[in-house]
Design an enzyme around this catalytic site. Structure first.
Site, PDB file in Angstrom:
ATOM      1  NE  ARG A 111     -20.997  32.775 -46.915  1.00  0.00           N
ATOM      2  CZ  ARG A 111     -19.662  32.202 -47.267  1.00  0.00           C
ATOM      3  NH1 ARG A 111     -19.020  33.084 -48.493  1.00  0.00           N
ATOM      4  NH2 ARG A 111     -19.027  31.376 -46.698  1.00  0.00           N
ATOM      5  CG  HIS A 162     -17.699  27.150 -57.601  1.00  0.00           C
ATOM      6  ND1 HIS A 162     -17.378  28.343 -58.128  1.00  0.00           N
ATOM      7  CD2 HIS A 162     -17.851  27.212 -56.279  1.00  0.00           C
ATOM      8  CE1 HIS A 162     -17.127  29.200 -56.991  1.00  0.00           C
ATOM      9  NE2 HIS A 162     -17.553  28.658 -55.774  1.00  0.00           N
ATOM     10  N   GLY A 163     -16.606  24.434 -60.988  1.00  0.00           N
ATOM     11  CA  GLY A 163     -16.431  23.213 -61.674  1.00  0.00           C
ATOM     12  C   GLY A 163     -15.237  22.328 -61.601  1.00  0.00           C
ATOM     13  CB  CYS A 204     -21.207  25.415 -48.585  1.00  0.00           C
ATOM     14  SG  CYS A 204     -20.077  26.697 -49.153  1.00  0.00           S
ATOM     15  CG  ASN A 205     -20.959  27.478 -53.481  1.00  0.00           C
ATOM     16  OD1 ASN A 205     -22.224  27.653 -53.675  1.00  0.00           O
ATOM     17  ND2 ASN A 205     -19.946  28.458 -53.368  1.00  0.00           N
ATOM     18  CB  ILE A 252     -17.530  23.943 -40.566  1.00  0.00           C
ATOM     19  CG1 ILE A 252     -17.809  24.857 -41.990  1.00  0.00           C
ATOM     20  CG2 ILE A 252     -17.819  22.464 -41.262  1.00  0.00           C
ATOM     21  CD1 ILE A 252     -19.235  24.826 -42.381  1.00  0.00           C
ATOM     22  CG  HIS A 291     -23.278  29.913 -51.497  1.00  0.00           C
ATOM     23  ND1 HIS A 291     -22.224  31.117 -51.548  1.00  0.00           N
ATOM     24  CD2 HIS A 291     -22.722  29.160 -50.823  1.00  0.00           C
ATOM     25  CE1 HIS A 291     -21.449  30.841 -50.820  1.00  0.00           C
ATOM     26  NE2 HIS A 291     -21.540  29.614 -50.199  1.00  0.00           N
TER      27      HIS A 291
END
Ligand code: NAP
Length: 337
Positions: free
Chosen positions: A168, A194-195, A140-141, A12, A220
């Site tokens: 991934r 993630h949520g 990222c997600n 990054i 992903h």
């Protein structure tokens, strides 16, 4: 011209350094490494001042013939803000150092929201970071989810989201994570993180996510089912996503039916490091059934958060009050579609 330091010149960090260098209102004053490897050498060859995170390693850099400009402490003395791109968990420790020095800092998605206290996405909550000292660009997600769910919420409201995240197994250069040959529920518990992470930037959204790791390194892939507040047809959703910066509608029928072909597309665009900063959404996957929207998208994990880091710098240093203006400026400088 504002000064930016990048602490941690890895996957990054090196992209953030190049994205900052492409802007006309900010510049890189230094990047940091712990190891005198090829990335350290190439950072210097590119013209970045290189600082070392572990002062005791100075001789290793000297022996490798890699010129250093000092230690990270010295780099931090010269900057208006630091973008911390160190591996997960190290940023939380660095936060204490930045606080002591009184330096503004941006963290990455590997750090916990609660440790930083504020999360950032250019589209969802830019103004909340305006003038703030510390913020974390979501993962990222989560960035991928926000990019498409925010415009859909603006268009017709969202009652509830269910998402299956196919992740991934590792980044292309992470040989320590491979070779791999498995599908791993990750985590095996529901919901995945993630949520909840999305709620740190899209406040109050009703979402549950499950996640799997698969043996790929490229991107992903997300599968979304979105119960809508108000009826819309697919064409309205398409038009909205088409008009949203950093989102691309792509067609499987044009040969872009997989993450591999999307990476080939990024190469054809002539992008440095084959980066795809935009979130590609498969046009054929968009469908509304019984008031529920279905779609599939992909996320280039190594690069999608990079423009968000540039916008976070503008917000926190009070360089631009309006998110749309910062987004447009960042996009133009980075050649984002
Ligand atoms: P990375 O490729 O491993 O790079 C980390 C960098 O930090 C390297 O330059 C490393 O230098 C440096 N570093 C290591 N230990 C350090 C220490 N103790 N003090 C200072 N610097 C140190 O990691 P990354 O993938 O860029 O991830 C960075 C952050 O971004 C994490 O929070 C991660 O969760 C998040 N993120 C990653 C991705 C992704 O897909 N990779 C996507 C979105 C967000 P040396 O190599 O010299 O040791």
């Amino acid at each position: 011209m504002k000064s930016v330091a990048v602490n941690g010149y890895g996957t990054i960090g090196k992209r953030v350094a190049d994205a900052v260098s492409a802007q006309d209102d900010m510049k890189i004053v230094g990047v940091s490494k712990t190891k005198p490897d090829f990335e350290a050498r190439m950072a210097v060859e590119k013209g970045y001042d290189l600082y070392i995170s572990i002062p005791e390693r100075e001789k290793l850099f000297q022996d490798a013939g890699i010129e250093i400009s000092g230690t990270v402490d010295e780099m931090l003395d010269k900057t208006d803000i630091v973008v911390d791109c160190t591996p997960e968990g190290i940023g939380a420790k660095n936060l204490e150092i930045y606080k002591k020095l009184g330096i503004k800092a941006i963290f990455q998605g590997g750090e916990k929201h609660d440790n930083v206290g504020l999360s950032f996405n250019s589209f969802a909550n830019y103004s909340d970071s305006f003038g703030k000292d510390y913020a974390r660009v979501v993962s990222c997600n989560t960035t991928g989810l926000t990019r498409t769910l925010k415009p859909i919420n603006d268009l017709c409201g969202i009652k509830k989201v269910r998402a299956v995240m196919v992740r991934r197994g590792g980044d292309p250069s992470q040989i320590n994570k491979g070779p791999i040959n498995a599908v791993v529920p990750n985590p095996p518990t529901v919901p995945s993180h993630h949520g909840p992470d999305l709620k740190t930037v899209m406040y109050g959204v009703n979402i549950n996510t499950v996640a799997l790791l698969v043996p790929t390194t490229l991107m992903h892939q997300h599968n979304l089912m979105v119960e809508l507040e108000n009826p819309v047809d697919v064409d309205e959703i398409k038009a909205k996503l088409n008009a949203t910066p950093r989102v691309l509608l792509v067609k499987a029928s044009e040969g872009l039916g997989s993450t591999a072909e999307l990476m080939e597309y990024a190469k054809e665009l002539g992008r440095s490091r084959n980066d795809l900063f935009e979130i590609p959404v498969w046009e054929e996957s968009l469908n509304v059934v019984d008031g529920e929207l279905y779609y599939m998208q992909a996320v280039h994990q190594e690069s999608d958060v990079v423009p968000e880091n540039v916008d976070a710098i503008r917000a926190m240093l009070e360089m631009e009050e309006e998110n749309n203006k910062s987004i447009a400026k960042t996009n133009k400088a980075m050649g984002i579609l």
